[in-house]
Design an enzyme around this catalytic site. Structure first.
Site, PDB file in Angstrom:
ATOM      1  N   GLU A   1       9.973   0.611  10.640  1.00  0.00           N
ATOM      2  CA  GLU A   1      11.002   1.644  10.510  1.00  0.00           C
ATOM      3  C   GLU A   1      10.286   2.960  10.776  1.00  0.00           C
ATOM      4  O   GLU A   1       9.472   3.412   9.978  1.00  0.00           O
ATOM      5  CB  GLU A   1      11.604   1.588   9.099  1.00  0.00           C
ATOM      6  CG  GLU A   1      12.976   2.214   9.023  1.00  0.00           C
ATOM      7  CD  GLU A   1      12.920   3.662   8.608  1.00  0.00           C
ATOM      8  OE1 GLU A   1      12.742   4.511   9.512  1.00  0.00           O
ATOM      9  OE2 GLU A   1      13.042   3.933   7.415  1.00  0.00           O
TER      10      GLU A   1
ATOM     11  N   CYS B   1      13.314  10.381   7.860  1.00  0.00           N
ATOM     12  CA  CYS B   1      13.217   9.813   9.205  1.00  0.00           C
ATOM     13  C   CYS B   1      14.547   9.987   9.942  1.00  0.00           C
ATOM     14  O   CYS B   1      14.584  10.071  11.158  1.00  0.00           O
ATOM     15  CB  CYS B   1      12.818   8.354   9.121  1.00  0.00           C
ATOM     16  SG  CYS B   1      13.713   7.471   7.858  1.00  0.00           S
TER      17      CYS B   1
ATOM     18  N   GLU C   1       9.524  14.889  16.510  1.00  0.00           N
ATOM     19  CA  GLU C   1       9.889  14.837  15.092  1.00  0.00           C
ATOM     20  C   GLU C   1       9.083  15.888  14.332  1.00  0.00           C
ATOM     21  O   GLU C   1       7.859  15.871  14.352  1.00  0.00           O
ATOM     22  CB  GLU C   1       9.588  13.435  14.539  1.00  0.00           C
ATOM     23  CG  GLU C   1      10.047  13.261  13.119  1.00  0.00           C
ATOM     24  CD  GLU C   1       9.937  11.809  12.646  1.00  0.00           C
ATOM     25  OE1 GLU C   1       8.916  11.175  12.924  1.00  0.00           O
ATOM     26  OE2 GLU C   1      10.876  11.342  11.983  1.00  0.00           O
TER      27      GLU C   1
ATOM     28  N   LYS D   1       0.854  -1.200   0.000  1.00  0.00           N
ATOM     29  CA  LYS D   1       0.000   0.000   0.000  1.00  0.00           C
ATOM     30  C   LYS D   1       0.881   1.239   0.000  1.00  0.00           C
ATOM     31  O   LYS D   1       1.679   1.446   0.906  1.00  0.00           O
ATOM     32  CB  LYS D   1      -0.942   0.059   1.206  1.00  0.00           C
ATOM     33  CG  LYS D   1      -1.974   1.182   1.027  1.00  0.00           C
ATOM     34  CD  LYS D   1      -2.639   1.650   2.289  1.00  0.00           C
ATOM     35  CE  LYS D   1      -1.883   2.694   3.064  1.00  0.00           C
ATOM     36  NZ  LYS D   1      -1.716   4.002   2.383  1.00  0.00           N
TER      37      LYS D   1
END
Ligand code: NAP
Ligand code: MG
Length: 497
Positions: free
Chosen positions: A265, A299, A396, A189
């Site tokens: 991850e 990331c 983040e 996806k």
């Protein structure tokens, strides 16, 4: 019947045929409920086209296709033939580099130069894993003279893979590479924000000769299609890259359904530490690249910059000049380094963090505002005087925003570097080899860069300590995510009792 292709244009390719259907069994199809959703160009904020949306029902159809391929034709294919399909796919990706990169720039907003780099890395990654396909070996174990024991490596089965929008094609390659090399089938996806490039690549999957159902690619939303995939009773493994919040949800769904294998991850808040013995000019270059590459949408972005106190003022002045010189603008302009953020939502999130930094009393050294008046552009932003308790130092941001703070000793630098729930990456800049090794050993992160940043490679494992994830992608290590181990014990003698 609605079309599953539409004609689009990019400044690089001119007109091309963009697939818009769900790619199941090597064909583009509409969804069962015939739903579609709009894809937005982040540079212009205009609609590019609509693509077909996978619902839970389509996830069932795609998983059934992947199961049939796994139990049927894909099992009959030898490892050498698997390698052949993958080498062919890598070759086709290279042949279609221009169009794949252009579609990536159109849909994601990344500069065409970076997008071409991504597509080159996609081909290299698929080729690397193609090389592994016929080198997956088991072993024999001597235990007793009247027994024969061997250990066999087998594919897990049907793999669900859910990817984010920051590197749409590269994240796809990192996931399909090890999964296909080890003989699994896939339902992938893509991210709702960036479905287009994967659908262009899907055409190449068919052209490379993969049997139908081996690699299925569906566009859709996380809350529906993504959730259905992670809770599916006939999916044997789920691999995810994205936010920590969704990573937790996927793990829960896997636990509550069939305990499918999970690799994650997730996010990061990576430290980038500059010691007073570093080459300052080079360090600034790498710090700049570490945070602003891909518009801060990495990331592993180096968002927490710690500079030793005696070079702090000099560093900040020079870094301000460097960041201000980054060219922000049209992704299709060859000199552009930073394009728009991927979506209105991401733009709003990042501007919210910038606002919180201002309110918390950090100093805006450069940036801090929107860039231009159209598209989701944000100025490269540097905050100084940031303390450990501020949101911009802890959470983040996933945008072109960094926080700088001072340190005095090596011990303090290590303590600050590890002061986070995350552990994806870290970097340090020093000319002292002993310090380089000491500090690298002390930083709790899956990747440590010394005198560089973002130097990822498909031969090197990548993944997180702590809340940055579970398992590693890339390198030899990623193969294990997609293999089951079977011990076989054969009795050569007669009855034991
Ligand atoms: P996200 O929601 O974690 O999206 C990543 C992928 O997961 C997308 O394909 C998404 O689908 C899917 N997803 C969402 N909810 C799901 C669910 N309940 N079950 C299964 N799949 C689900 O990330 P985002 O909302 O796009 O971005 C939010 C933040 O995540 C960013 O600000 C950034 O901090 C972080 N992020 C990290 C990475 C990374 O590389 N580690 C990448 C992207 C974002 P949809 O596209 O439909 O949401
Ligand atoms: Mg989302």
């Amino acid at each position: 019947m609605a079309s599953v292709f539409t004609e689009l244009k990019t400044p690089v390719t001119g007109a091309y045929q963009q697939p818009t259907g769900l790619f199941i069994n090597n064909e583009f199809v509409e969804g069962v409920d015939k739903k579609t959703f709009e894809v937005i160009n982040p540079t212009t904020e205009e609609v590019i086209c609509s693509v077909h949306e996978a619902t839970e029902k389509d996830v069932d159809v795609a998983v059934a296709a992947a199961r049939k391929a796994f139990e049927g034709p894909w099992k009959q294919v030898t490892p050498g033939q698997r390698a052949g399909y993958m080498f062919k796919l890598a070759e086709l990706v290279e042949k279609n580099l221009e169009v794949l990169a252009a579609v990536e720039s159109l849909d994601n907003g990344k500069s065409i130069t970076l997008a071409k780099g991504d597509v080159g890395a996609v081909a290299a990654c698929i080729r690397y894993y193609a090389g592994w396909a016929d080198k997956i070996e088991g072993s024999t174990v001597d235990i007793a003279p009247d027994m024969f024991h061997y250990i066999k490596k087998e594919p897990i089965g049907v793999c669900g893979q859910i990817i984010p929008w920051n590197f749409p094609l590269l994240m796809l390659a990192w996931k399909i590479g090890p999964a296909l090399a080890t003989g699994n089938t896939i339902v992938m996806k893509t991210a709702e924000q960036t479905p287009l490039s994967a659908l262009v690549l899907a055409q190449l999957v068919k052209e490379a000769g993969f049997p139908p159902g081996v690699l299925n690619i569906i566009s859709g939303f996380g809350k529906t299609a993504g959730a259905a995939l992670s809770a599916h009773m006939d999916v044997d493994k789920i691999a995810f890259t994205g936010s920590t919040v969704v990573g937790r949800a996927i793990m829960k769904a896997a636990a509550a359904s069939n305990l499918k294998k999970v690799t994650l991850e997730l996010g990061g808040k990576s430290p980038n530490i500059v010691f007073n013995d570093a080459d300052i000019e080079q360090a600034i270059s790498w710090v700049n690249f570490g945070i602003y590459y891909n518009h801060g949408q990495c990331c592993c972005a180096g968002t927490r910059i710690y500079v030793q106190e005696d070079i702090y003022d000099k560093f900040v002045e020079a870094f301000k000049k460097r960041a201000t010189a980054n060219k922000v603008g049209d992704p299709f302009h060859h000199e552009t380094f930073q394009g728009p953020q991927v979506s209105q939502l991401q733009y709003d999130r990042i501007m919210g963090y910038i606002q919180s930094g201002k309110e918390d009393g950090a100093t805006v050294e450069v940036g801090g505002e929107r860039h231009g008046d159209k598209g989701y552009f944000i100025q490269p932003t540097i905050f100084s005087n940031v303390t450990s308790d501020m949101k911009i130092m802890k959470e983040e941001i996933f945008g072109p925003v960094c926080a700088i703070a001072k340190f005095s000793t090596e011990e303090e630098a290590i303590k600050l570097g590890n002061e986070t729930m995350y552990g994806l990456a870290a970097a340090l800049h020093t000319n002292d080899v002993n310090r380089a090794i000491r500090v690298s050993n002390a930083l709790r992160a899956g990747t440590v860069w010394v005198n560089c940043y973002n130097m990822l490679h498909h031969q090197l494992p990548f993944g997180g300590y702590k809340a940055s994830g579970i398992g590693r992608e890339l390198g030899r290590e990623a193969l294990n995510n997609y293999l089951e181990t079977k011990s076989v014990a054969i009795r050569l003698g007669g009855a034991l009792f």
